[in-house]
Design a protein around this motif. Sequence first.
Motif, short mmCIF file in Angstrom:
data_model
loop_
_atom_site.label_atom_id
_atom_site.label_comp_id
_atom_site.label_asym_id
_atom_site.label_seq_id
_atom_site.Cartn_x
_atom_site.Cartn_y
_atom_site.Cartn_z
N GLU A 1 9.28 4.29 -3.69
CA GLU A 1 9.77 5.17 -2.62
C GLU A 1 10.65 4.39 -1.65
O GLU A 1 11.66 4.92 -1.15
N THR A 2 10.28 3.15 -1.38
CA THR A 2 11.10 2.31 -0.50
C THR A 2 12.46 2.06 -1.12
O THR A 2 13.49 2.14 -0.43
N GLU B 1 0.84 -1.19 0.00
CA GLU B 1 0.00 0.00 0.00
C GLU B 1 0.88 1.24 0.00
O GLU B 1 2.05 1.18 0.39
N ALA B 2 0.31 2.37 -0.42
CA ALA B 2 1.10 3.60 -0.53
C ALA B 2 1.67 4.01 0.82
O ALA B 2 2.79 4.54 0.91
N GLU B 3 0.95 3.73 1.92
CA GLU B 3 1.42 4.11 3.25
C GLU B 3 2.66 3.33 3.68
O GLU B 3 3.39 3.75 4.59
N ASP B 4 2.95 2.20 3.03
CA ASP B 4 4.11 1.40 3.41
C ASP B 4 5.42 2.13 3.11
O ASP B 4 6.48 1.75 3.64
N GLN C 1 6.24 4.88 4.23
CA GLN C 1 6.64 5.60 5.45
C GLN C 1 7.10 4.67 6.56
O GLN C 1 7.49 5.13 7.63
N ASN C 2 7.08 3.34 6.32
CA ASN C 2 7.48 2.40 7.36
C ASN C 2 8.95 2.56 7.72
O ASN C 2 9.80 2.86 6.87
#
Length: 411
Positions: free
Chosen positions: A214-215, A149-152, A154-155
Amino acid sequence: MSFLSRLGTGFVAALLEAWQELRIHRLRVLLSLIGVTIAVASLTTAVAGAGMAQQLMTEQLERYGRPAMISTYVMNPGVQPTTQGNIQVSEAFEKTVERFNISYSSKIGSIYGPVASNQGMRVDTQIQVVDPAYAPMHRIFAQHGRWLEAEDAQNLSPAVVVDRTVISQLGLSDAKLPATIELASGSDSVSVTVIGATSTRDNGMQGQLWMLPETYERWFAAGTPLSDITYATWVPIEGSEELAAQFAKQMQAELPGYFVESSRQDYLAWGQDESLKQVAWVVAGISGIILLLGSLSLLNVAMVTMKQRIREVGIRRSFGATTARVFFSVMMESVVATAVAGGLGVLISMAIVTNPKLINTVLSTGLDQMPGFPLGAALLGMGVSIGVGALTGVLPALVAARVRIVDAIRV
């Protein structure tokens, strides 16, 4: 009594009479219908199995992109790819996607790197850098855990999804997710968190691992920048060729000096759907042979039996049975018998086709979405059995209809 009432009463009476005759001649009926039951079970299983085989082939092909999949390639002649250049191209891609109001799009980058588990197990893996929309675009499902998910992005720990090969070779088959593994980054390694595992194993023994762009930029791009990125969009099939040309033209305007090319890259564009049609034709041929053999066997038994029932039919005629009544009742015996045999054959087919252990053994690659028993196959099996009963019952019924009372006396 109206004509329709008389017709309905006569039909029900014929059915009951046919059922009573079948009960009287149980042994004969059983022996003559074994072949029909096997034929209907084989036919239904072949049709249902073909449907599942077609789904399996479709799933395998759609993992390379569902129709219509448009792939866009961007190149800056004479300039080596850089992180800043990739960001510029990504921004142009996202802007173009928004302009064309496309719901599904993903950047796709690929490199190879080793991953290792805490138990020391190690495997070389294809690492794919993709957006969350990549999964529905390529028919990928998280069998365990969940997809990216897109929120991942920021992990604090990089989130990844792996396929069945990686899970198996790292010894994580029985482990609960999320689980931690080590992923190489240059000369060092980074602990990443496996949040999901798919049932696919399309990359063979090397396996696959997916993470967000992003990751990758945050944790791994400094050591190994992506050098070959594809930009994919999933659009309606109708008008997709024209959309691909317009998409490339618009993205080219956003990137002066770059070379941009867009084209369809899915199995329908490659003509691979012909293989699915060939499966249908092969199954139709096999089903026809099965049906022919079953009907010939039943017809042979019915004709031999009818010669032994001339006295019975003559006695019925002496009590006033009309030619039409004799014809219809004899034919209905065959129809009722084959309908019962067909129902049994369909039940046998359902038991075979819906057996999970058998399916997992035969289809070693597995189905992501196990389908239910095809209703069309069951209806076809019952329709064929009734049709065969009607066709094979016509000749014996004609023979019975021509029997006279004097014929019964001579026997």
